[in-house]
Design a protein around this motif. Structure first.
Motif, PDB file in Angstrom:
ATOM      1  N   ARG A  64     -20.774  12.029 -18.880  1.00  0.00           N
ATOM      2  CA  ARG A  64     -22.182  11.807 -19.178  1.00  0.00           C
ATOM      3  C   ARG A  64     -22.448  10.473 -19.876  1.00  0.00           C
ATOM      4  NH1 ARG A  64     -25.850  15.682 -18.676  1.00  0.00           N
ATOM      5  NH2 ARG A  64     -25.175  17.792 -18.114  1.00  0.00           N
ATOM      6  N   SER A  65     -21.485   9.998 -20.651  1.00  0.00           N
ATOM      7  CA  SER A  65     -21.783   8.879 -21.538  1.00  0.00           C
ATOM      8  C   SER A  65     -20.534   8.071 -21.837  1.00  0.00           C
ATOM      9  CB  SER A  65     -22.381   9.420 -22.848  1.00  0.00           C
ATOM     10  OG  SER A  65     -22.428   8.439 -23.844  1.00  0.00           O
ATOM     11  N   ASP A  66     -20.739   6.807 -22.178  1.00  0.00           N
ATOM     12  CA  ASP A  66     -19.638   5.976 -22.652  1.00  0.00           C
ATOM     13  C   ASP A  66     -19.012   6.577 -23.901  1.00  0.00           C
ATOM     14  OD1 ASP A  66     -20.186   4.070 -20.650  1.00  0.00           O
ATOM     15  OD2 ASP A  66     -21.671   3.093 -21.922  1.00  0.00           O
ATOM     16  N   ALA A  67     -19.802   7.276 -24.694  1.00  0.00           N
ATOM     17  CA  ALA A  67     -19.311   7.880 -25.932  1.00  0.00           C
ATOM     18  C   ALA A  67     -18.265   8.956 -25.669  1.00  0.00           C
ATOM     19  CB  ALA A  67     -20.474   8.465 -26.726  1.00  0.00           C
ATOM     20  N   THR A  84       0.871  -1.176   0.000  1.00  0.00           N
ATOM     21  CA  THR A  84       0.000   0.000   0.000  1.00  0.00           C
ATOM     22  C   THR A  84       0.914   1.233   0.000  1.00  0.00           C
ATOM     23  OG1 THR A  84      -1.746  -1.104   1.270  1.00  0.00           O
ATOM     24  CG2 THR A  84      -1.671   1.291   1.403  1.00  0.00           C
ATOM     25  N   PRO A  85       0.574   2.317  -0.740  1.00  0.00           N
ATOM     26  CA  PRO A  85      -0.685   2.602  -1.431  1.00  0.00           C
ATOM     27  C   PRO A  85      -0.630   2.319  -2.929  1.00  0.00           C
ATOM     28  CG  PRO A  85       0.598   4.604  -1.214  1.00  0.00           C
ATOM     29  CD  PRO A  85       1.417   3.513  -0.570  1.00  0.00           C
ATOM     30  N   ASN A  86      -1.806   2.333  -3.544  1.00  0.00           N
ATOM     31  CA  ASN A  86      -1.942   2.224  -4.992  1.00  0.00           C
ATOM     32  C   ASN A  86      -1.996   3.649  -5.551  1.00  0.00           C
ATOM     33  OD1 ASN A  86      -2.803   1.935  -7.654  1.00  0.00           O
ATOM     34  ND2 ASN A  86      -4.227   0.280  -7.197  1.00  0.00           N
ATOM     35  N   VAL A  87      -0.939   4.063  -6.230  1.00  0.00           N
ATOM     36  CA  VAL A  87      -0.882   5.432  -6.764  1.00  0.00           C
ATOM     37  C   VAL A  87      -0.919   5.447  -8.291  1.00  0.00           C
ATOM     38  CG1 VAL A  87       0.167   6.526  -4.763  1.00  0.00           C
ATOM     39  CG2 VAL A  87       1.646   5.464  -6.477  1.00  0.00           C
ATOM     40  N   ASN A  88      -1.507   4.409  -8.871  1.00  0.00           N
ATOM     41  CA  ASN A  88      -1.784   4.480 -10.304  1.00  0.00           C
ATOM     42  C   ASN A  88      -2.822   5.561 -10.567  1.00  0.00           C
ATOM     43  OD1 ASN A  88      -1.457   0.966 -10.277  1.00  0.00           O
ATOM     44  ND2 ASN A  88      -0.063   2.335 -11.331  1.00  0.00           N
ATOM     45  N   ILE A  89      -2.793   6.123 -11.758  1.00  0.00           N
ATOM     46  CA  ILE A  89      -3.720   7.185 -12.123  1.00  0.00           C
ATOM     47  C   ILE A  89      -5.009   6.568 -12.663  1.00  0.00           C
ATOM     48  CG2 ILE A  89      -4.099   9.175 -13.628  1.00  0.00           C
ATOM     49  CD1 ILE A  89      -2.111   9.625 -11.310  1.00  0.00           C
ATOM     50  N   PHE A  90      -6.122   7.016 -12.109  1.00  0.00           N
ATOM     51  CA  PHE A  90      -7.446   6.505 -12.487  1.00  0.00           C
ATOM     52  C   PHE A  90      -7.864   7.206 -13.780  1.00  0.00           C
ATOM     53  CE2 PHE A  90     -11.808   5.406 -10.361  1.00  0.00           C
ATOM     54  CZ  PHE A  90     -12.067   4.510 -11.386  1.00  0.00           C
ATOM     55  N   ARG A  91      -7.255   6.793 -14.882  1.00  0.00           N
ATOM     56  CA  ARG A  91      -7.416   7.496 -16.156  1.00  0.00           C
ATOM     57  C   ARG A  91      -8.734   7.217 -16.828  1.00  0.00           C
ATOM     58  NH1 ARG A  91      -6.735   3.870 -20.433  1.00  0.00           N
ATOM     59  NH2 ARG A  91      -6.325   1.813 -19.562  1.00  0.00           N
ATOM     60  N   ASP A  92      -9.375   6.080 -16.493  1.00  0.00           N
ATOM     61  CA  ASP A  92     -10.600   5.663 -17.172  1.00  0.00           C
ATOM     62  C   ASP A  92     -11.548   5.059 -16.145  1.00  0.00           C
ATOM     63  OD1 ASP A  92     -12.510   3.929 -18.704  1.00  0.00           O
ATOM     64  OD2 ASP A  92     -11.288   4.544 -20.416  1.00  0.00           O
ATOM     65  N   PRO A  93     -12.789   5.563 -16.060  1.00  0.00           N
ATOM     66  CA  PRO A  93     -13.711   5.082 -15.013  1.00  0.00           C
ATOM     67  C   PRO A  93     -14.114   3.628 -15.161  1.00  0.00           C
ATOM     68  CG  PRO A  93     -14.867   6.511 -16.554  1.00  0.00           C
ATOM     69  CD  PRO A  93     -13.407   6.620 -16.884  1.00  0.00           C
ATOM     70  N   ARG A  94     -13.788   3.015 -16.280  1.00  0.00           N
ATOM     71  CA  ARG A  94     -14.142   1.596 -16.455  1.00  0.00           C
ATOM     72  C   ARG A  94     -13.178   0.657 -15.755  1.00  0.00           C
ATOM     73  NH1 ARG A  94     -14.931   2.667 -22.859  1.00  0.00           N
ATOM     74  NH2 ARG A  94     -12.957   3.705 -22.365  1.00  0.00           N
ATOM     75  N   ASP A 141     -13.679  -5.194 -14.498  1.00  0.00           N
ATOM     76  CA  ASP A 141     -13.886  -3.891 -15.134  1.00  0.00           C
ATOM     77  C   ASP A 141     -15.350  -3.665 -15.462  1.00  0.00           C
ATOM     78  OD1 ASP A 141     -11.176  -3.224 -15.126  1.00  0.00           O
ATOM     79  OD2 ASP A 141     -10.815  -4.182 -17.062  1.00  0.00           O
ATOM     80  N   ARG A 142     -15.667  -2.424 -15.790  1.00  0.00           N
ATOM     81  CA  ARG A 142     -17.008  -2.076 -16.237  1.00  0.00           C
ATOM     82  C   ARG A 142     -17.020  -1.955 -17.760  1.00  0.00           C
ATOM     83  NH1 ARG A 142     -18.035   3.380 -13.182  1.00  0.00           N
ATOM     84  NH2 ARG A 142     -20.130   3.134 -14.001  1.00  0.00           N
ATOM     85  N   THR A 143     -18.080  -2.390 -18.377  1.00  0.00           N
ATOM     86  CA  THR A 143     -18.230  -2.201 -19.815  1.00  0.00           C
ATOM     87  C   THR A 143     -19.047  -0.959 -20.132  1.00  0.00           C
ATOM     88  OG1 THR A 143     -20.190  -3.619 -19.881  1.00  0.00           O
ATOM     89  CG2 THR A 143     -18.052  -4.674 -20.249  1.00  0.00           C
ATOM     90  N   THR A 144     -19.656  -0.369 -19.119  1.00  0.00           N
ATOM     91  CA  THR A 144     -20.402   0.873 -19.266  1.00  0.00           C
ATOM     92  C   THR A 144     -20.311   1.663 -17.973  1.00  0.00           C
ATOM     93  OG1 THR A 144     -22.575   1.872 -19.651  1.00  0.00           O
ATOM     94  CG2 THR A 144     -22.548  -0.290 -18.602  1.00  0.00           C
ATOM     95  N   ILE A 145     -20.350   2.992 -18.099  1.00  0.00           N
ATOM     96  CA  ILE A 145     -20.333   3.830 -16.894  1.00  0.00           C
ATOM     97  C   ILE A 145     -21.745   4.196 -16.463  1.00  0.00           C
ATOM     98  CG2 ILE A 145     -18.050   4.733 -17.424  1.00  0.00           C
ATOM     99  CD1 ILE A 145     -19.421   7.361 -18.293  1.00  0.00           C
ATOM    100  N   GLN A 146     -22.748   3.736 -17.184  1.00  0.00           N
ATOM    101  CA  GLN A 146     -24.127   4.064 -16.843  1.00  0.00           C
ATOM    102  C   GLN A 146     -24.550   3.367 -15.551  1.00  0.00           C
ATOM    103  OE1 GLN A 146     -25.943   6.300 -18.638  1.00  0.00           O
ATOM    104  NE2 GLN A 146     -24.119   6.543 -19.917  1.00  0.00           N
TER     105      GLN A 146
END
Length: 739
Positions: A572-575, A142-152, A492-497
């Motif tokens: 707002r969207s996966d797009a 610990t800690p995890n300091v990777n950058i959260f570049r993509d919400p998926r 992982d997530r395939t959608t952020i909705q």
């Protein structure tokens, strides 16, 4: 060596910890606490056979009784509390929630408590003689300091968000709190992971080859690791599963040899992620056998393997692929950590060796878990000042899959507390409130007995509806630990909705025209567009730890004024998202995203209001000088509250490749109604620098724009109407920085 000394050393090994060997210290330099550490380490290494040396280079390091080396398991975790222990421990909010506090001071305090509990668990394990068991040791990955570049990315909630500066500040606080301030001994050993370009996809992590430009590498992916090494003096670094530019990260010329060892002069130890060396053979297929893989990993600087490929190191020496002297280099680093943890010294000399089990879940720790959980939660919407709730709401319908879900709020890599209070339990403790509860669905599907058509009819007589939804660490998380439902794959997530079933339930309930609050528990950004348009109050609660329910109740009823800020952008969207596999930062995060957002980085409402004024900084300055910036902030509302004063820079006028803006400082301030404070920030020449296309860090002549406020200035105008800005002209010759 005489029989007395041998028997004393054997006893030390069997007990799993060093004790005071007064006679042995006269003979054996490595047990002499008066000698320099390097002398002691060299002496111990000289007494070990090659087989014994190799036995200490995997996470399960069996003891060597005749040398007094105790059994030890290096594998332990404490992202937000001691993880996976058999003891009951305090569980703080998930790191993404800790980041939302924008409060390194409180994280530092929490980390010190976590370290105390880690020591207590270890001390108990020493007494029980089970220090070979996983999750008993003092080396916390610990800690995890990777950058959260993509919400998926499913593991993003283990990080401190999308911004390199915020990640660095929170990571430094965590490391310093964990390791303590004793000049000789570590309270526990922290480890920065996963070095360095690593953020999904989870299902491909054992085979994936990440690529990134020099600009993105040095501006986004490396800064937090650099600052943890240089400023926090982190004692460990974990290399990642994936490849970078074709080489496995645990055998990387760039990361381990050039950057970490040569450029940064890192003097701690490097561990592989678990079974990452095995990926050399079966995932990346860069090596033909375990003999070549083990030798290559050690030669590149991976000192410890979490796994068992290093068992082949003896054959690698026989084959001439690596020498015993080269193995000694890694072994010395590993032994240095164990010496600094006090494992070869009398407990009376180690200030942390007698921390008792009574610290586990002690009252101050529980109070801190509640305090920081409150600070982590973000008020995203509060139309017509629905919150805080008044006493007229006597009957409340509590609906949703996270209303009564102990698993969700504990996050992942978590411990188990004795008292884990859900929102349902917290509301049931409120005086004068009747609570009607029904989950109605899980996260993605209706319950079998749910009657959606007549759902609203059941709650005609309630005064208020609280919907507690979102997702779960059982859905987003590490490959193998999470995922599988619709909208999720391999962690992982395939959608952020937001899962459609939850929106549909809220739509049905909204037909009642009752006041409604949406509480979203998640470790990542949720695209909740319908909810943002139709529900008057929304709270982002993350995975809030053992006190999540109490913290939410305190916010709902106004006993605490929310102060959390988003450490990630809510799209707002996966797009809006580039391909997940693309590690380019183009059009990612608040620093580069050019579209509209649902909620921006740094955003969070309060029950009071704040006004910013009098941004002061020089109109021009000489390169090489420091820059002082001040801004006044005033509480213009009727409640005491906290706000996060955020300072950003933009170098777009100097360098087109630079971010739209970049967070460079922040400070959390508490203000009484009508109170005003002047917040002062000082920036060094390095703080005023930007990273060019070649990865060089420069301060160059031209105009830098300074922004101050309580949200990122790259947000849409409806969020930034009160942001203050001022241009500063830099004069002189370009100054370059190297790291």
């Amino acid at each position: 060596m005489n029989r007395t000394i041998c028997m004393r050393l054997l006893l030390c090994g069997l007990m799993g910890a060093a004790t005071h060997f007064s006679h042995a210290q006269d003979t054996l330099p490595y047990l002499n606490t008066g000698l320099p550490l390097n002398v002691r380490i060299d002496d111990l290494v000289s007494r070990m056979t090659l087989e014994e040396k190799i036995s200490q280079m995997t996470h399960t390091s069996k003891g060597i009784p005749h040398l007094g080396i105790p059994d030890y398991n290096w594998w332990n975790e404490c992202l937000h509390g001691v993880a996976r222990s058999t003891e009951k421990v305090t569980v703080f909010p998930q790191p993404i929630g800790l980041a939302a506090t924008f409060n390194p001071e409180e994280l530092f305090k929490s980390a010190g408590m976590i370290a105390d509990e880690g020591r207590a668990v270890y001390n108990a394990s020493v007494k029980k003689g089970n220090t070979l068991q996983r999750y008993t040791g003092l080396t916390f990955w610990t800690p995890n300091v990777n950058i959260f570049r993509d919400p998926r990315w499913g593991r993003g909630h283990e990080t401190y968000g999308e911004d390199p500066y915020l990640t660095s500040e929170m990571g430094i606080a965590m490391v310093k709190g964990l390791q303590g301030d004793d000049p000789r001994y570590l309270k526990v050993s922290a480890c920065a992971k996963h070095f360095a370009v690593h953020s999904g996809p989870e299902p491909q992590r054992h085979t994936f080859n990440a690529t990134a430009s020099e600009h993105d590498l040095y501006e986004t992916y490396l800064p937090a690791f650099y600052r943890l090494v240089k400023e926090a003096k982190v004692s460990g670094v974990m290399c990642a599963y994936n490849r970078f530019n074709g080489q496995p990260c645990c055998g990387s010329n760039l990361f381990l040899r050039k950057v970490l060892l040569h450029d940064w002069q890192f003097d701690g130890y490097v561990t592989s992620d678990c079974w990452a060396i095995t990926d050399f053979l079966y995932g990346h297929k860069t090596h033909p056998d375990s003999i070549s893989a083990s030798a290559d990993a050690v030669l590149h600087g991976t000192d410890l393997e979490c796994g068992d490929v290093y068992r082949s190191l003896g054959k690698a020496v026989e084959a001439g692929l690596i020498t015993e002297d080269q193995i000694d280099i890694s072994l010395r680093k590993l032994l240095k950590i164990r010496f600094r943890l006090g494992m070869f010294d009398p407990p009376s000399q180690v200030p942390y060796a007698n921390i008792p089990q009574s610290v586990l879940e002690c009252r101050p720790h529980q109070e801190q878990a509640l305090k920081i959980a409150r600070q982590s939660m973000v008020l995203l919407k509060n139309d017509r000042n629905l919150l805080p709730l008044s006493h007229k709401y006597r009957k409340i319908a509590l609906i949703g899959p996270n209303a009564y879900n102990e698993t969700t709020q504990l996050g992942n890599y978590n411990g188990i507390p004795s008292n884990n209070v859900t929102l349902l339990e917290a509301l049931q403790q409120e005086k004068g409130i009747e609570v009607v509860y029904d989950a109605v669905s899980d996260f993605t599907r209706l319950n079998k007995d749910a009657d959606l058509e007549h759902l609203a009819d059941r709650y005609k007589d309630v005064d208020l509806i609280i919907y507690a939804g979102g997702i779960s660490p059982l859905l987003e998380g590490e490959e193998g630990d999470a995922g599988g439902a619709e909208g999720f794959i391999g962690g992982d997530r395939t959608t952020i909705q937001l899962p459609a079933v939850q929106t549909e339930v809220m739509k049905r309930l909204s037909r009642l025209n009752k006041p409604m609050v949406f509480v979203c528990m998640s470790g990542s950004a949720i695209a909740c567009n319908w909810e943002s348009e139709n529900i008057p109050a929304i709270i982002q609660a993350w995975y809030g730890g053992q006190a999540a329910g109490m913290a939410l109740a305190d916010i709902l009823f106004g006993r605490y004024n929310p102060s959390g800020k988003l450490p990630v952008t809510f799209y707002r969207s996966d797009a809006d998202l580039p391909p997940f596999e693309d590690y380019s930062m183009s059009n990612r995060t608040y620093r580069y995203f050019k579209g509209d957002v649902l909620y921006p980085f740094g955003y969070g409402l309060s029950y009071t209001s704040f006004k910013y004024s009098k941004l002061q900084c020089p109109q021009e300055m000489q390169i090489g000088d420091s820059l002082t910036v001040s801004v006044e902030v005033k509480n213009t509302g009727k409640r005491t509250g906290e706000d996060v004063v955020q300072l950003y820079l933009s170098h777009k006028a100097i360098a087109p490749e630079a971010p739209i803006c970049q967070l460079v400082r922040f400070q959390k301030v508490a203000l009484q109604p009508g109170e005003q404070k002047t917040v002062v920030f000082k920036l060094s020449t390095h703080d005023l620098a930007y990273v060019d296309d070649c990865g060089n860090t420069n301060t160059a002549p031209g105009t830098v724009t300074v922004y101050a406020g309580n949200v990122c200035p790259s947000a849409p105008e409806r969020f930034t109407s009160r942001i203050l800005s001022s241009p500063v002209k830099l004069k002189g010759e370009t100054k370059c920085f190297f790291y």
